[in-house]
Write a protein that holds these residues in place. Structure first.
Motif, PDB file in Angstrom:
ATOM      1  N   THR A 275       0.821  -1.203   0.000  1.00 17.65           N
ATOM      2  CA  THR A 275       0.000   0.000   0.000  1.00 17.65           C
ATOM      3  C   THR A 275       0.861   1.260   0.000  1.00 17.65           C
ATOM      4  O   THR A 275       2.028   1.239   0.425  1.00 17.65           O
ATOM      5  CB  THR A 275      -0.902   0.027   1.232  1.00 17.65           C
ATOM      6  OG1 THR A 275      -0.075   0.116   2.405  1.00 17.65           O
ATOM      7  CG2 THR A 275      -1.764  -1.230   1.303  1.00 17.65           C
ATOM      8  N   ASP A 277       0.586   3.797   2.017  1.00 18.00           N
ATOM      9  CA  ASP A 277       0.958   4.093   3.406  1.00 18.00           C
ATOM     10  C   ASP A 277       2.088   3.184   3.883  1.00 18.00           C
ATOM     11  O   ASP A 277       3.033   3.631   4.536  1.00 18.00           O
ATOM     12  CB  ASP A 277      -0.256   3.938   4.320  1.00 18.00           C
ATOM     13  CG  ASP A 277      -1.219   5.109   4.221  1.00 18.00           C
ATOM     14  OD1 ASP A 277      -0.807   6.157   3.694  1.00 18.00           O
ATOM     15  OD2 ASP A 277      -2.372   4.956   4.648  1.00 18.00           O
ATOM     16  N   GLY A 278       1.973   1.902   3.553  1.00 18.06           N
ATOM     17  CA  GLY A 278       2.997   0.964   3.995  1.00 18.06           C
ATOM     18  C   GLY A 278       4.334   1.202   3.335  1.00 18.06           C
ATOM     19  O   GLY A 278       5.386   1.071   3.977  1.00 18.06           O
ATOM     20  N   GLY A 281       5.059   5.431   4.037  1.00 20.20           N
ATOM     21  CA  GLY A 281       4.893   5.974   5.382  1.00 20.20           C
ATOM     22  C   GLY A 281       6.185   6.093   6.158  1.00 20.20           C
ATOM     23  O   GLY A 281       6.402   7.073   6.873  1.00 20.20           O
ATOM     24  N   SER A 282       7.079   5.115   6.001  1.00 23.69           N
ATOM     25  CA  SER A 282       8.318   5.115   6.783  1.00 23.69           C
ATOM     26  C   SER A 282       9.272   6.228   6.360  1.00 23.69           C
ATOM     27  O   SER A 282      10.234   6.516   7.070  1.00 23.69           O
ATOM     28  CB  SER A 282       9.013   3.755   6.658  1.00 23.69           C
ATOM     29  OG  SER A 282       9.417   3.518   5.316  1.00 23.69           O
ATOM     30  N   GLY A 284       8.020   9.299   5.524  1.00 24.22           N
ATOM     31  CA  GLY A 284       7.322  10.538   5.754  1.00 24.22           C
ATOM     32  C   GLY A 284       6.430  10.993   4.615  1.00 24.22           C
ATOM     33  O   GLY A 284       6.051  12.169   4.547  1.00 24.22           O
ATOM     34  N   SER A 286       2.976   9.824   1.795  1.00 20.93           N
ATOM     35  CA  SER A 286       1.762   9.012   1.808  1.00 20.93           C
ATOM     36  C   SER A 286       1.111   8.846   0.443  1.00 20.93           C
ATOM     37  O   SER A 286       0.377   7.893   0.233  1.00 20.93           O
ATOM     38  CB  SER A 286       0.732   9.617   2.776  1.00 20.93           C
ATOM     39  OG  SER A 286       0.367  10.925   2.359  1.00 20.93           O
ATOM     40  N   LYS A 287       1.388   9.746  -0.513  1.00 20.19           N
ATOM     41  CA  LYS A 287       0.720   9.720  -1.804  1.00 20.19           C
ATOM     42  C   LYS A 287       1.717   9.423  -2.920  1.00 20.19           C
ATOM     43  O   LYS A 287       2.736  10.114  -3.036  1.00 20.19           O
ATOM     44  CB  LYS A 287       0.045  11.070  -2.087  1.00 20.19           C
ATOM     45  CG  LYS A 287      -0.976  11.497  -1.043  1.00 20.19           C
ATOM     46  CD  LYS A 287      -2.169  10.569  -1.024  1.00 20.19           C
ATOM     47  CE  LYS A 287      -3.217  11.058  -0.025  1.00 20.19           C
ATOM     48  NZ  LYS A 287      -4.361  10.121   0.082  1.00 20.19           N
TER      49      LYS A 287
END
Length: 464
Positions: A275, A277-278, A281-282, A284, A286-287
């Motif tokens: 995903t 986020d996955g 996300g780490s 910083g 998201s898109k």
């Protein structure tokens, strides 16, 4: 008990002996980038030659202008058996900073980290532990059956961590000896700690540096501003025009040779639950910023990219200096997929820049290498056979994934020796390769050996 069952039992029963072999190899500080360790690199090559000879290979250490190669041959089940070339590297990265290691990087230990038993030491995962999974599988196969199911040639180099300057000349000089039906490369990762993976594709790369020139010197921005061409503004405008509002690259013919990923492969990638986020996300984010409507797996494994890696020009020191620079430079890289032609990409990019160049400005280009993508057909029997063998060993379906980066040796095998490469590795993303406290999972090592025994056996039966 079948012969394969007896081989697998032997690998289970003699795991401690296999670990002793690996620890002995890790203990040799074969750092290829530091001339002070040239003797250790040779020691590692000699150690591997001796170990391979003891289990029945015809093995030798070959000289190069740099660190030596190890080449070994085994006739296996005979001249009609499939012929595999296995590649690995015995050299390792430097250990600096040594103060951050929890233990001696060349005295391997079995310890627990994050609830898992791991093998510590520089090279444990990259690449000594990986290559020894294959050697130990061969050791067990020969001990239990008297031979190998395939003919096997092994090539271990000692300069992978320092750019492999001797590798291509060595392969070109020894094409006939090294050519096989296919290559096996074990320098990649699993999907996660319980799921093995096969890398079916590697993106290619084109690097290009461009410099735009305008006035013959830096100019006062108050006196000349508004009238004189500004190379930084021009360069920024050109680079900004490389993508449209949907994220697609606008360079003419950029997508020639790009194929759509088959629906069944995309479905299997979706099942991996990679995903935004996955994945982002780490770091910083998201898109996803690439082509709209594409999954993270597609964007990083199966779609080409145009990335700006750096821009420079004008005054960038302390304080402030109001100048219009005389020149501006950018470094741009393209990741290629499928059948894209690196030379065509470079030429089309240069035409794109030149077509956007205003009057009074000139541009110069400096290439920074180029290599095509490597893509096995998704229905290749190499992939399907290895996938079945891995699935049987790990009791979970092994996905066929892509790799966003490049492994130059795979392209060399394809272009110089005409061989497809099967990329199966048992590393994990958190193995800390190139960092202090490198480790390799005990399960990765143990089941990696068992996996290679299964794969070699299955490949020998392929098509029979």
């Amino acid at each position: 008990m079948s012969s394969l069952d007896s081989v697998l039992s032997r690998l289970d029963d003699r795991l401690d002996g296999a670990l002793d072999h690996l620890k002995a190899l890790i203990a040799i500080p074969s750092i290829s980038t530091d001339p002070d360790y040239a003797g250790a690199c040779r020691q590692a090559a000699e150690w591997l030659k001796k170990d391979l000879a003891e289990i029945g290979f015809e093995a030798s250490v070959r000289e190069t202008p740099g660190h030596p190669m190890v080449v070994a041959h085994h006739d296996g089940a005979g001249p009609d058996a499939p012929h595999a070339l296995f590649y690995g590297h015995y050299d390792v990265q430097p250990v600096d900073p040594i103060s951050e290691w929890n233990s001696d990087p060349f005295q391997s230990e079995i310890v627990e980290r994050d609830g898992r038993q791991v093998i510590t030491g520089r090279g444990a995962a990259d690449d000594k532990g990986q290559l020894m999974t294959f050697v130990e599988a061969c050791r067990a196969l020969i001990a239990e059956t008297g031979t190998l199911p395939c003919r096997v040639t092994i090539l271990f180099e000692g300069e992978e961590e320092s750019g492999s300057p001797s590798l291509l000349p060595f392969i070109e000089a020894n094409k006939e000896e090294l050519k096989a039906d296919f290559a096996l490369v074990c320098d990649t990762n699993m999907w996660d700690a319980e799921t093995p993976a096969i890398s079916g594709g590697l993106r290619g790369l084109v690097g290009e540096e461009i410099t735009i020139h305008a006035a013959d010197r830096d100019l006062h921005s108050g006196y000349y501003g508004g009238a004189a061409a500004n190379p930084l503004q021009i360069l920024s405008s050109i680079l900004g025009a490389m993508h449209d509002e949907t994220g697609r690259v606008t360079i003419k013919n950029f997508y020639e040779g790009v194929n759509e990923t088959p629906d069944d492969i995309k479905k299997s990638w979706d099942a991996l639950d990679l995903t935004p986020d996955g994945f982002l996300g780490s770091i910083g984010l998201s898109k996803p910023s690439g082509e709209a409507g594409r999954s993270i797996a597609e964007l990083t494994w199966a779609r080409p990219t145009a990335e700006i890696n750096g821009i420079s020009g004008g005054y960038t020191g302390e304080g402030f200096k109001t100048v219009i620079p005389a020149k501006a430079t950018a470094k741009v890289s393209f990741r290629l997929v499928h059948d894209q032609d690196p030379d065509a990409i470079r030429e089309n990019f240069r035409h794109f820049v030149e077509s956007h160049l205003p009057a009074d400005c000139t541009v110069e280009f400096h290439p920074h290498g180029g290599s095509p993508a490597v893509q096995l057909p998704y229905q290749s029997s190499l992939l399907t056979t290895a996938k079945q063998a891995l699935t049987e060993e790990w009791n979970v379906e092994a996905p066929i994934i892509g790799m966003g980066g490049s492994i130059p040796i795979v392209g060399t095998f394809q272009n110089e020796l005409g061989m497809e490469s099967l990329l199966v590795g048992f590393g994990l993303a958190d193995d800390r390769i190139h960092s202090p406290n490198e480790k390799y999972g005990l399960t990765s090592f143990h089941k990696g050996m068992r996996s290679w025994a299964r794969i070699l056996t299955a490949l020998a039966r392929r098509g029979s």
